[in-house]
Design a protein around this motif. Structure first.
Motif, short mmCIF file in Angstrom:
data_model
loop_
_atom_site.label_atom_id
_atom_site.label_comp_id
_atom_site.label_asym_id
_atom_site.label_seq_id
_atom_site.Cartn_x
_atom_site.Cartn_y
_atom_site.Cartn_z
N ALA A 85 4.57 4.87 8.69
CA ALA A 85 5.15 5.96 8.10
C ALA A 85 6.42 6.50 8.33
CB ALA A 85 4.12 7.12 8.47
N ALA B 186 -3.82 7.21 2.40
CA ALA B 186 -4.79 7.62 3.57
C ALA B 186 -5.98 8.34 3.01
CB ALA B 186 -3.94 8.47 4.35
N ILE C 282 2.19 7.54 1.47
CA ILE C 282 1.13 7.48 2.37
C ILE C 282 -0.11 8.37 2.10
CG2 ILE C 282 0.44 8.50 4.91
CD1 ILE C 282 3.59 8.05 5.36
N VAL D 285 0.26 2.19 5.57
CA VAL D 285 -0.92 2.88 6.35
C VAL D 285 -1.28 1.74 7.26
CG1 VAL D 285 -3.07 3.92 6.31
CG2 VAL D 285 -1.41 4.79 4.63
N TRP D 286 -1.66 0.60 6.92
CA TRP D 286 -2.14 -0.55 7.76
C TRP D 286 -1.14 -0.82 8.93
CZ3 TRP D 286 -3.79 -3.47 2.97
CH2 TRP D 286 -4.86 -2.94 2.31
N ARG D 287 0.07 -0.95 8.57
CA ARG D 287 1.11 -1.25 9.40
C ARG D 287 1.51 0.12 10.44
NH1 ARG D 287 4.60 -5.91 8.30
NH2 ARG D 287 3.57 -7.47 7.10
N ARG D 288 1.11 0.89 10.04
CA ARG D 288 1.62 2.08 10.74
C ARG D 288 3.10 2.44 10.60
NH1 ARG D 288 -2.14 1.87 16.23
NH2 ARG D 288 -3.95 1.92 15.17
#
Length: 265
Positions: free
Chosen positions: A33, A201, A197, A28-31
């Protein structure tokens, strides 16, 4: 105790979550997905190769997941659009895997079980592999937590602190590949990213620190697994998708609660 298939299923789901919860926070932090989607889609090709060469499914999926991750990094470093590379490789790997499965001929494969999981059929050996893989991922992340967190949140500070961001990327990539390999039996190739995720999230809404987010994500993941098993047993629904639906319901409730708190201020 392990003769009860529901107990084995619950333990398998919890074993996956000890890896997926902290790793999902970094996703999530690094995007990442869509990166997770692309790597998980390669799992089906890994399954086909495992049956074709008569090797462990875990080993075949792990090799393909690592290979896909490295290929994505290579293409992006060569100037290809990252989004385009993700799209091409994710769908190509899934299609190639489905074609490869159809070419196995005499080998019978329950494709739905690999696409959407078959957690109720986990045996003792698979349970051991799942917990061993989860423990390895958890150990990797905990041993490198500060370095991974710094490289994720501030790459410039990481460089200044003597931390190599590329090494952090490699650790995340390896952890992601192992998690996908052990989670395949639980939720299947198409839903693995959701299990990574959604709890993370949801935890992001309530957490005040990165460590708290990882702990809350683990708790939410455990609730999703156990709740999904219970709902699936009561309603006779597919277990893997039901687990993800419970996780999605918790995400919705978390965001509704946040909106209510915001409106009350």
């Amino acid at each position: 105790m392990l003769d009860d298939f529901l107990v084995r299923a619950a333990l398998a789901g919890l074993g996956v979550m000890i890896a997926a919860a902290p790793l999902g926070c970094f996703v999530v932090w690094r995007r990442m997905a869509y990166f997770g989607d692309a790597v998980s889609h390669a799992a089906i090709l890994g399954v086909a190769l495992s049956f074709g060469f008569q090797i462990s499914i875990f080993a075949g999926v792990l090799v393909m997941a690592v290979g896909m991750a490295l290929l994505l990094n290579l293409l992006s470093s060569r100037g290809h659009s990252y989004d385009a590379a993700l799209g091409v490789l994710a769908h190509s790997a899934l299609a190639a895997g489905l074609v490869a499965v159809s070419l196995l001929g005499t080998v019978r494969i329950d494709l739905m079980a690999f696409l959407f999981g078959d957690i109720l059929a986990v045996d003792r050996g698979e349970l051991g592999v799942i917990w061993a893989g989860g423990a390895v991922v958890l150990g990797l992340i905990l041993s490198r937590w500060n370095a991974l967190l710094t490289a994720t949140l501030n790459p410039d500070l990481a460089h200044a602190s003597g931390i190599n961001p590329k090494r952090a990327d490699l650790v995340i990539t390896l952890a992601l590949a192992i998690t996908i390999a052990v989670a395949l039996k639980v939720v299947g190739a198409l839903l693995i990213s959701a299990l990574l995720i959604i709890p993370a999230a949801t935890a992001r809404v309530a957490a005040r620190t990165p460590e708290a987010m990882a702990i809350i994500a683990a708790a939410l993941g455990a609730v999703s697994v156990l709740g999904g098993l219970w709902v699936s047993f009561q309603l006779d629904t597919p277990t893997g998708p039901t687990i993800v639906c419970v996780a999605a319901g918790l995400f919705a409730l978390g965001n509704i609660a946040q909106a209510v708190r915001g409106a009350a201020r």
